[in-house]
Each structure stands twice: as structure tokens, then as C-alpha cells.
Scaffold this motif. Structure first.
Motif, short mmCIF file in Angstrom:
data_model
loop_
_atom_site.label_atom_id
_atom_site.label_comp_id
_atom_site.label_asym_id
_atom_site.label_seq_id
_atom_site.Cartn_x
_atom_site.Cartn_y
_atom_site.Cartn_z
N ILE A 1 0.86 -1.18 0.00
CA ILE A 1 0.00 0.00 0.00
C ILE A 1 0.90 1.23 0.00
N PHE A 2 0.71 2.11 -1.00
CA PHE A 2 1.47 3.37 -1.05
C PHE A 2 0.50 4.51 -0.76
N THR A 3 0.85 5.32 0.23
CA THR A 3 0.06 6.50 0.57
C THR A 3 0.97 7.73 0.63
N MET A 4 0.43 8.85 0.19
CA MET A 4 1.19 10.11 0.23
C MET A 4 0.17 11.24 0.18
N GLN A 5 0.46 12.32 0.87
CA GLN A 5 -0.43 13.48 0.88
C GLN A 5 -0.02 14.41 -0.26
N LEU A 6 -0.84 14.50 -1.30
CA LEU A 6 -0.55 15.42 -2.39
C LEU A 6 -0.80 16.85 -1.92
N ALA A 7 0.10 17.75 -2.29
CA ALA A 7 -0.02 19.14 -1.84
C ALA A 7 0.83 20.05 -2.72
N GLU A 8 0.55 21.33 -2.63
CA GLU A 8 1.36 22.37 -3.28
C GLU A 8 2.65 22.51 -2.47
N SER A 9 3.80 22.20 -3.07
CA SER A 9 5.06 22.30 -2.34
C SER A 9 6.22 22.38 -3.32
N ASN B 1 9.14 21.63 -2.22
CA ASN B 1 9.99 20.56 -1.71
C ASN B 1 9.39 19.20 -2.06
N LEU B 2 10.23 18.20 -2.12
CA LEU B 2 9.78 16.84 -2.39
C LEU B 2 8.94 16.34 -1.21
N ILE B 3 7.78 15.82 -1.52
CA ILE B 3 6.89 15.25 -0.51
C ILE B 3 7.14 13.74 -0.44
N CYS B 4 7.28 13.22 0.76
CA CYS B 4 7.44 11.78 0.94
C CYS B 4 6.18 11.19 1.53
N GLY B 5 5.98 9.93 1.25
CA GLY B 5 4.84 9.19 1.77
C GLY B 5 5.32 7.88 2.36
N ASN B 6 4.46 6.89 2.30
CA ASN B 6 4.74 5.61 2.94
C ASN B 6 4.39 4.45 2.00
#
Length: 144
Positions: A5-13, A15-20
Motif C-alpha cells: 500500500i502506497f500513501t502520500m499526501q498530495l499538496a502544493e510544495s 519541496n519533495l513530498i514523501c509518503g509511505n
């Protein structure tokens, strides 16, 4: 059943966003890996269909329990090819996606990249053990 299962919070950034990325065993035991998908500044809602920059689209996929070696820059190692390939919707087409170590410049062209090398090696070892049990493929769920 084994699953990912891959989850990540998409957002305006900028910087690189990391998930799990979570590997779940049939008994419910779960192991988490820091992972990302897409490039910095291309991880907003709606960017999933931007080829070469946005994150993998949400959905149900499958990966093989055994990788193949890919010399492509940014991968340069084991690659677990995600199917179906291509992924098609009325918003676009994404192709050649996989799970790999996030080598070189941080971020991916839409694949799921495991960020830490130690975690990547452990995931590969665990998937090899699962393959040795006779499991050929694992379901992969991508959620935002």
C-alpha cells in the motif's frame, strides 16, 4: 495475502513530498518504508497525469515479487514493474512505472521510489523471501 500500500499526501510544495510504502503480510504484520512518487513541485492533486513529473495515479495495481535490473538513470538497479502498463484514463496516459530505489536526484518520473538505501535493500530481501514462497505477484494499492 501479501500486499503493498502506497500513501502520500498530495499538496502544493516546492519541496519533495514523501509518503509511505507499506508491505503487509498475510498475518497483518506491516512494515513501512519512506517513499515518494513524482518530482518536487509536481506532487499536487491533478499532477498524477503529468508524464515524467507527476506521481503515480491512485488505483489498484500489481507488481512481481522478483525484479529485473534497469540501467536507466534514477533507477540504476532492481526495478519491480507495475502493471497494468500503460495506465489510461480520460485525463491521460502513464507508462513504464515501477518501484525502485530513488537514486540520483530526489524524486521520480512517476514511479514509487524508496528513499533510504537501507530500507530499499530490506524491501528487496523481503520480496525475495516472498518470491521463494511461490508468490509471483503482489497487489499494490495507491491512495492519496
Amino acid at each position: 495475502m501479501h500486499k503493498l500500500i502506497f500513501t502520500m499526501q498530495l499538496a502544493e510544495s516546492l519541496n519533495l513530498i514523501c509518503g509511505n510504502l507499506q508491505l503487509v503480510y498475510p498475518d497483518g504484520t506491516a512494515i513501512d518504508y519512506l517513499a515518494t512518487s513524482g518530482c518536487a513541485n509536481w506532487q499536487r492533486p491533478g499532477d498524477e497525469w503529468v508524464r515524467g513529473k507527476g506521481p503515480i495515479p491512485a488505483g489498484e495495481y500489481e507488481i512481481p515479487s522478483e525484479p529485473y535490473y534497469l540501467e536507466t538513470r534514477g533507477v540504476e538497479g532492481d526495478f519491480f514493474h507495475i502493471t497494468p502498463d500503460p495506465v489510461v484514463s480520460n485525463k491521460g496516459v502513464r507508462a513504464e512505472l515501477g518501484i525502485h530505489f530513488d537514486a540520483n536526484v530526489p524524486g521520480t518520473a512517476g514511479c514509487i521510489g524508496v528513499v533510504r538505501e537501507f530500507g530499499w535493500r530490506r524491501l528487496c530481501d523481503r520480496l525475495a523471501s516472498i518470491a521463494n514462497l511461490g508468490v509471483k505477484n503482489l497487489p499494490l494499492t495507491v491512495k492519496y
